[in-house]
Design a protein around this motif. Structure first.
Motif, mmCIF file in Angstrom:
data_model
loop_
_atom_site.group_PDB
_atom_site.id
_atom_site.type_symbol
_atom_site.label_atom_id
_atom_site.label_comp_id
_atom_site.label_asym_id
_atom_site.label_seq_id
_atom_site.Cartn_x
_atom_site.Cartn_y
_atom_site.Cartn_z
ATOM 1 N N TYR A 108 -11.495 -4.517 -8.422
ATOM 2 C CA TYR A 108 -10.240 -4.119 -7.779
ATOM 3 C C TYR A 108 -10.492 -3.864 -6.295
ATOM 4 O O TYR A 108 -11.343 -3.034 -5.938
ATOM 5 N N PRO A 109 -9.772 -4.567 -5.406
ATOM 6 C CA PRO A 109 -10.073 -4.465 -3.977
ATOM 7 C C PRO A 109 -9.429 -3.276 -3.267
ATOM 8 O O PRO A 109 -9.799 -2.968 -2.139
ATOM 9 N N GLY A 110 -8.480 -2.610 -3.901
ATOM 10 C CA GLY A 110 -7.791 -1.498 -3.248
ATOM 11 C C GLY A 110 -8.631 -0.243 -3.205
ATOM 12 O O GLY A 110 -9.559 -0.058 -3.993
ATOM 13 N N GLU A 111 -8.286 0.620 -2.274
ATOM 14 C CA GLU A 111 -8.960 1.917 -2.180
ATOM 15 C C GLU A 111 -8.467 2.809 -3.313
ATOM 16 O O GLU A 111 -7.272 2.887 -3.581
ATOM 17 N N ILE A 112 -9.380 3.462 -3.976
ATOM 18 C CA ILE A 112 -9.018 4.410 -5.022
ATOM 19 C C ILE A 112 -8.996 5.786 -4.382
ATOM 20 O O ILE A 112 -10.018 6.302 -3.948
ATOM 21 N N GLU A 113 -7.800 6.375 -4.297
ATOM 22 C CA GLU A 113 -7.613 7.637 -3.581
ATOM 23 C C GLU A 113 -7.841 8.863 -4.452
ATOM 24 O O GLU A 113 -8.131 9.935 -3.945
ATOM 25 N N SER A 114 -7.641 8.722 -5.744
ATOM 26 C CA SER A 114 -7.842 9.865 -6.643
ATOM 27 C C SER A 114 -8.550 9.349 -7.893
ATOM 28 O O SER A 114 -9.523 8.635 -7.766
ATOM 29 N N GLU A 115 -8.060 9.653 -9.055
ATOM 30 C CA GLU A 115 -8.689 9.215 -10.298
ATOM 31 C C GLU A 115 -7.826 8.152 -10.959
ATOM 32 O O GLU A 115 -6.613 8.316 -11.097
ATOM 33 N N ARG A 116 -8.445 7.034 -11.370
ATOM 34 C CA ARG A 116 -7.728 5.988 -12.094
ATOM 35 C C ARG A 116 -7.411 6.511 -13.485
ATOM 36 O O ARG A 116 -8.174 7.280 -14.079
ATOM 37 N N VAL A 117 -6.274 6.057 -14.022
ATOM 38 C CA VAL A 117 -5.862 6.468 -15.360
ATOM 39 C C VAL A 117 -5.141 5.304 -16.042
ATOM 40 O O VAL A 117 -4.328 4.627 -15.426
ATOM 41 N N ILE A 118 -5.497 5.059 -17.295
ATOM 42 C CA ILE A 118 -4.787 4.100 -18.140
ATOM 43 C C ILE A 118 -3.697 4.879 -18.862
ATOM 44 O O ILE A 118 -3.959 5.936 -19.435
ATOM 45 N N VAL A 119 -2.487 4.347 -18.847
ATOM 46 C CA VAL A 119 -1.375 4.951 -19.576
ATOM 47 C C VAL A 119 -0.991 4.003 -20.710
ATOM 48 O O VAL A 119 -0.761 2.813 -20.475
ATOM 49 N N GLN A 120 -0.920 4.543 -21.917
ATOM 50 C CA GLN A 120 -0.461 3.784 -23.076
ATOM 51 C C GLN A 120 0.979 4.189 -23.371
ATOM 52 O O GLN A 120 1.281 5.375 -23.500
ATOM 53 N N MET A 121 1.858 3.200 -23.464
ATOM 54 C CA MET A 121 3.270 3.438 -23.749
ATOM 55 C C MET A 121 3.583 2.902 -25.141
ATOM 56 O O MET A 121 3.269 1.759 -25.454
ATOM 57 N N THR A 122 4.176 3.754 -25.971
ATOM 58 C CA THR A 122 4.578 3.357 -27.315
ATOM 59 C C THR A 122 6.062 3.011 -27.309
ATOM 60 O O THR A 122 6.906 3.895 -27.098
ATOM 61 N N PRO A 123 6.403 1.732 -27.519
ATOM 62 C CA PRO A 123 7.817 1.348 -27.549
ATOM 63 C C PRO A 123 8.524 1.869 -28.801
ATOM 64 O O PRO A 123 7.954 1.878 -29.895
ATOM 65 N N THR A 124 9.767 2.297 -28.610
ATOM 66 C CA THR A 124 10.606 2.690 -29.742
ATOM 67 C C THR A 124 11.826 1.774 -29.857
ATOM 68 O O THR A 124 12.471 1.752 -30.907
ATOM 69 N N LYS A 125 12.149 1.039 -28.790
ATOM 70 C CA LYS A 125 13.268 0.109 -28.795
ATOM 71 C C LYS A 125 12.899 -1.082 -27.920
ATOM 72 O O LYS A 125 12.361 -0.901 -26.823
#
Length: 131
Positions: A108-125
């Motif tokens: 990843y070429p961008g500057e990381i300013e804080s902490e990276r985080v993966i978000v998992q989204m559970t679809p309901t519709k």
């Protein structure tokens, strides 16, 4: 619940997504971003200081629409909840894999300013257009 097959196909392809969260004042806020999936979730990567992550910590309801890059009239909208987050080396490895998918680079070429985080989204519709 297994992710809808058409949604998974779009999310694992080189397609962009529109993530809509709710700001503190209740207004919707939309972010165009890279998207991914696992068997049960839509998955995206951000940093903990960003507005989208702060919105999700306060109110985990979210809508993600993934557009077919070859035909933007074909898309799948998923409404649901941000149900899990992953930080640390896994999050950094994931943003590198997304950079490879979308940009063809190893890191990843961008500057990381804080902490990276993966978000998992559970679809309901799920709503489909063009299928």
């Amino acid at each position: 619940m297994t992710l809808d097959a058409d949604l998974k196909a779009l999310a694992t392809g080189k397609n962009f997504a529109a993530l809509t969260t709710l700001a503190a004042d209740g207004q919707p806020r939309t972010h165009i971003m890279w998207i991914d999936s696992d068997e049960d979730h839509l998955v995206f990567n951000t940093e903990v200081h960003r507005a989208k992550f702060r919105d999700l910590e306060r109110d985990p309801r979210v809508t993600i629409t993934v557009f077919n890059v070859d035909n933007p009239y074909q898309f799948v909208e998923a409404r649901g909840t941000a149900t899990a987050t992953i930080t640390g080396p896994d999050a950094k490895a994931h943003i590198d894999s997304l950079a490879s998918k979308y940009m063809g680079v190893d890191t990843y070429p961008g500057e990381i300013e804080s902490e990276r985080v993966i978000v998992q989204m559970t679809p309901t519709k799920v709503h489909k257009n063009g299928y």
